[in-house]
Design an enzyme around this catalytic site. Structure first.
Site, PDB file in Angstrom:
ATOM      1  N   ASN A   1       3.991   1.519  -1.019  1.00 17.84           N
ATOM      2  CA  ASN A   1       4.688   1.619  -2.302  1.00 17.84           C
ATOM      3  C   ASN A   1       3.794   2.235  -3.370  1.00 17.84           C
ATOM      4  O   ASN A   1       4.209   3.139  -4.117  1.00 17.84           O
ATOM      5  CB  ASN A   1       5.146   0.233  -2.774  1.00 17.84           C
ATOM      6  CG  ASN A   1       6.314  -0.317  -1.983  1.00 17.84           C
ATOM      7  OD1 ASN A   1       6.964   0.408  -1.233  1.00 17.84           O
ATOM      8  ND2 ASN A   1       6.583  -1.588  -2.143  1.00 17.84           N
TER       9      ASN A   1
ATOM     10  N   GLY B   1       5.408 -10.246 -16.083  1.00 22.23           N
ATOM     11  CA  GLY B   1       6.822  -9.886 -16.024  1.00 22.23           C
ATOM     12  C   GLY B   1       7.345  -9.277 -17.308  1.00 22.23           C
ATOM     13  O   GLY B   1       6.758  -8.346 -17.872  1.00 22.23           O
TER      14      GLY B   1
ATOM     15  N   GLY C   1       5.081  -8.618 -20.368  1.00 22.90           N
ATOM     16  CA  GLY C   1       4.102  -7.548 -20.428  1.00 22.90           C
ATOM     17  C   GLY C   1       2.827  -7.813 -19.662  1.00 22.90           C
ATOM     18  O   GLY C   1       2.841  -8.418 -18.586  1.00 22.90           O
TER      19      GLY C   1
ATOM     20  N   GLY D   1       5.535  -4.430  -9.508  1.00 23.18           N
ATOM     21  CA  GLY D   1       4.087  -4.543  -9.580  1.00 23.18           C
ATOM     22  C   GLY D   1       3.387  -3.348  -8.952  1.00 23.18           C
ATOM     23  O   GLY D   1       2.346  -2.888  -9.443  1.00 23.18           O
ATOM     24  N   ASP D   2       3.951  -2.835  -7.880  1.00 20.72           N
ATOM     25  CA  ASP D   2       3.375  -1.656  -7.231  1.00 20.72           C
ATOM     26  C   ASP D   2       3.482  -0.430  -8.125  1.00 20.72           C
ATOM     27  O   ASP D   2       2.553   0.372  -8.218  1.00 20.72           O
ATOM     28  CB  ASP D   2       4.078  -1.397  -5.894  1.00 20.72           C
ATOM     29  CG  ASP D   2       3.869  -2.528  -4.905  1.00 20.72           C
ATOM     30  OD1 ASP D   2       2.794  -3.158  -4.941  1.00 20.72           O
ATOM     31  OD2 ASP D   2       4.783  -2.789  -4.104  1.00 20.72           O
TER      32      ASP D   2
ATOM     33  N   ASN E   1      -0.214 -10.925 -10.659  1.00 20.67           N
ATOM     34  CA  ASN E   1       0.934 -11.389 -11.433  1.00 20.67           C
ATOM     35  C   ASN E   1       0.777 -12.893 -11.629  1.00 20.67           C
ATOM     36  O   ASN E   1      -0.242 -13.483 -11.245  1.00 20.67           O
ATOM     37  CB  ASN E   1       2.260 -11.015 -10.756  1.00 20.67           C
ATOM     38  CG  ASN E   1       2.464 -11.691  -9.408  1.00 20.67           C
ATOM     39  OD1 ASN E   1       1.832 -12.705  -9.076  1.00 20.67           O
ATOM     40  ND2 ASN E   1       3.353 -11.151  -8.604  1.00 20.67           N
TER      41      ASN E   1
ATOM     42  N   GLY F   1       0.810  -1.208   0.000  1.00 17.43           N
ATOM     43  CA  GLY F   1       0.000   0.000   0.000  1.00 17.43           C
ATOM     44  C   GLY F   1       0.843   1.257   0.000  1.00 17.43           C
ATOM     45  O   GLY F   1       0.579   2.205  -0.745  1.00 17.43           O
TER      46      GLY F   1
END
Length: 297
Positions: A28, A212, A215, A241-242, A170, A26
């Site tokens: 990040n 990753g 894309g 990801g963040d 992911n 959160g």
């Protein structure tokens, strides 16, 4: 901690560097969104300890409003141990600790903030009933919700999936939530289709499957396409990801097209993985726009 290769079960490896950074999914995402010019409020909790003080200071330095980040002396600030190999791949152990102490009533104190937001971003580091309460407020006020289903865990309240306008797992999180084990599929394409079908069965709205370096795959009803990632030399994938989620959220709030919003997220993630750490590696708006312009020339 950085090491040449991640340890196998029962193995001890020698690392070559270590550092202490502010983090948390959160936090990040809040920092990345603020760096891109968004007006950001974070709802959460820290312990009454040195780590909590440090996180709050870092949030404030990055212009994140912490009026709804509560301090609780009954548990330690959430923490995690991140291990990164020479290729930038990581493994993470996270201890949510005081995050699980956030209450429904505390979320309700931020009701006006949620009601007037452009985007509500949620992760799975709080209890389901707390997450659901924030989402219910957003749904009642037609606020766009982006759910990052991380860290991967069982979701007991299935409405959390259905409330989300966008869900952004992911590969690991997608496997966990759908039970689609890659080993049971002949090709990556077959696995991707299997994952999409399972998410559809779960009542998911718009799926953004982040894969990753390959894309992002977007899927909604009969619409599906893939947006490739930017090619960079990865040093540390922590926080990628963040960065994606936050930049995507900012782009959607700014009314960018869906494709451009995904590209914006991909670019932020690409910049983040080129440096060590998470928040400290995340780009500001000028850096991100220059990166996109350079890559598109």
């Amino acid at each position: 901690m950085w090491t040449t290769n991640l340890p196998k079960r029962g193995e001890t490896v020698v690392g070559y560097n270590s550092a202490f950074f502010s983090g948390g999914k959160g936090a990040n995402q809040a920092v990345q969104a603020a760096k891109l010019g968004a007006n950001v409020f974070l709802i959460g909790k820290v312990g009454d300890d040195i780590q909590g003080d440090f996180i709050l200071d870092e949030l404030k330095k990055n212009n994140v409003n912490v009026d709804y980040v509560f301090i609780d002396n009954s548990a330690n600030t959430g923490t995690c141990c991140v291990q990164v190999d020479a290729q930038g791949n990581n493994s993470i152990i996270t201890v949510p600790s005081v995050n699980y102490k956030v209450t429904v009533d505390e979320v309700r104190t931020a009701k006006k903030i949620i009601e007037t937001a452009d985007i509500l971003m949620v992760q799975l580091l709080l209890k389901d009933e707390v997450i659901a309460e924030a989402m219910k407020i957003a749904v009642k006020n037609d606020i766009t919700i982006i759910l990052d289903p991380a860290p991967a865990r069982k979701i007991s309240d299935k409405s959390i999936i259905k409330y989300a306008d966008y869900i952004t797992p992911n590969e690991t999180e997608a496997e966990f939530l759908t039970k689609c084990n890659r080993e049971n599929y002949n090709t990556a394409e077959e696995w991707e289709i299997g994952v999409i079908e399972k998410f559809n069965m779960m009542g998911t709205n718009r799926l953004l499957l982040t894969i990753g370096q390959d894309g992002v795959i977007y899927s909604y009803m009969n619409d599906m396409f893939k947006i490739p990632a930017y090619s960079v030399n990865a040093v540390d994938c922590t926080g990628a990801g963040d960065s994606f989620n936050a930049a995507f959220a900012v782009a959607i709030a700014e009314k960018k097209s869906l494709v451009d919003a995904i590209k914006y997220g991909n670019a932020a993630a690409a910049i983040t993985v080129m440096k060590k750490g998470a928040q400290i590696a995340m780009p500001d708006k000028l850096m991100l726009e220059c990166f996109i312009k350079d890559k598109c020339i």
